[in-house]
Design a protein around this motif. Structure first.
Motif, PDB file in Angstrom:
ATOM      1  N   ALA A 220      -2.080 -12.361   7.608  1.00 54.01           N
ATOM      2  CA  ALA A 220      -1.306 -12.340   8.850  1.00 54.01           C
ATOM      3  C   ALA A 220      -2.165 -12.771  10.035  1.00 54.01           C
ATOM      4  N   CYS A 221      -3.435 -12.365  10.036  1.00 49.16           N
ATOM      5  CA  CYS A 221      -4.349 -12.789  11.105  1.00 49.16           C
ATOM      6  C   CYS A 221      -4.601 -14.290  11.027  1.00 49.16           C
ATOM      7  N   GLN A 222      -4.838 -14.762   9.809  1.00 48.15           N
ATOM      8  CA  GLN A 222      -5.162 -16.176   9.608  1.00 48.15           C
ATOM      9  C   GLN A 222      -4.046 -17.096  10.086  1.00 48.15           C
TER      10      GLN A 222
ATOM     11  N   LEU B  54       0.491 -11.764  13.324  1.00 48.12           N
ATOM     12  CA  LEU B  54       0.421 -10.514  14.078  1.00 48.12           C
ATOM     13  C   LEU B  54       0.699 -10.758  15.556  1.00 48.12           C
ATOM     14  N   SER B  55       0.308 -11.924  16.025  1.00 47.39           N
ATOM     15  CA  SER B  55       0.550 -12.268  17.430  1.00 47.39           C
ATOM     16  C   SER B  55       1.959 -12.805  17.638  1.00 47.39           C
ATOM     17  N   HIS B  56       2.339 -13.785  16.824  1.00 48.64           N
ATOM     18  CA  HIS B  56       3.607 -14.487  17.041  1.00 48.64           C
ATOM     19  C   HIS B  56       4.820 -13.701  16.557  1.00 48.64           C
ATOM     20  N   TRP B  57       4.682 -13.025  15.425  1.00 43.76           N
ATOM     21  CA  TRP B  57       5.823 -12.294  14.877  1.00 43.76           C
ATOM     22  C   TRP B  57       5.924 -10.875  15.423  1.00 43.76           C
TER      23      TRP B  57
ATOM     24  N   LEU C 136      -4.715  -8.451  20.773  1.00 48.93           N
ATOM     25  CA  LEU C 136      -5.920  -8.710  19.990  1.00 48.93           C
ATOM     26  C   LEU C 136      -6.683  -7.427  19.680  1.00 48.93           C
ATOM     27  N   GLY C 137      -6.704  -6.496  20.624  1.00 48.70           N
ATOM     28  CA  GLY C 137      -7.424  -5.238  20.410  1.00 48.70           C
ATOM     29  C   GLY C 137      -6.862  -4.450  19.239  1.00 48.70           C
ATOM     30  N   ILE C 138      -5.544  -4.403  19.136  1.00 49.54           N
ATOM     31  CA  ILE C 138      -4.897  -3.694  18.026  1.00 49.54           C
ATOM     32  C   ILE C 138      -5.172  -4.411  16.709  1.00 49.54           C
ATOM     33  N   GLN C 139      -5.153  -5.728  16.754  1.00 54.24           N
ATOM     34  CA  GLN C 139      -5.442  -6.497  15.541  1.00 54.24           C
ATOM     35  C   GLN C 139      -6.865  -6.226  15.052  1.00 54.24           C
TER      36      GLN C 139
END
Length: 201
Positions: free
Chosen positions: A145-147, A151-154, A159-162
């Motif tokens: 999901a990060c790659q 996590l950002s778009h959906w 970024l901190g939570i990621q």
């Protein structure tokens, strides 16, 4: 051979198909995520079916772990060039556990160090056990999901939570690694002691 047609095992075959379909759609997140998620959800269904229908079996326990390893192995090998090492480690642990402990491997850690017992207690159904299982199963999905920026778009996660999620899951995976190393070492000792006994006889 009727065990092959137990409903939980049929679910296992469906999971295998979903894993391979997800692998083929790896570069299309909109297809990959539903397929892989369905396989993960069915991982809980097969166990429930086995208990509800009285169709637990050694083959089913073996198949369940095989499908889990296939899914994670596919993900790790796609995520990183060195991902195959993680997959190889997990398959090695699978061989060690199932060849010496069989389908009761989850409940056979009574003589291990207390830390390993704490991880394995009640079939991982403790906070520590669930943290370890989350690291084992969820870290590669989270990394995917990060790659792909999911996590950002959906989900719109900052970024901190990621980063925090990555660190927590990575820590859980490292805890799993400690248990895996212990399993491998224990199996090596088992093989060596068995060989020594055979030579004595």
């Amino acid at each position: 051979m009727e065990v092959l047609l137990y409903w939980p095992n049929i679910v296992g075959y469906i999971r295998v198909s979903l894993v391979f379909a997800a692998w083929a759609a790896y570069e299309t997140p909109a297809v990959f995520v539903p397929l892989y998620t369905a396989s993960v959800v069915l991982d809980g269904v097969d166990g429930w079916l086995a208990r509800t229908l009285g169709q637990t079996s050694r083959f089913g326990a073996w198949l369940d772990v095989v499908v889990d390893n296939l899914g994670r192995g596919m993900l790790w090998s796609q995520l990183f060039k060195w991902g195959w090492l993680v997959s190889a480690l997990e398959w090695c642990v699978f061989v060690c556990n199932h060849s010496s402990r069989g389908d009761q491997w989850k409940s056979s850690f009574t003589s291990c160090p207390s830390f390993i017992q704490a991880i394995m207690a009640y079939g991982f159904r403790t906070p520590l056990g669930m943290w370890v299982v989350s690291g084992l199963h969820c870290l590669p999905v989270w990394m995917y999901a990060c790659q792909w920026g999911l996590l950002s778009h959906w989900l719109g996660l900052p970024l901190g939570i990621q980063t925090l999620g990555t660190l927590l899951l990575a820590a859980g995976r490292l805890l799993a690694l400690s248990a895996e190393v212990w399993c491998i070492w224990t199996h090596i000792r088992y093989l060596c002691s068995e060989e020594s006994e055979e030579k004595k006889n």
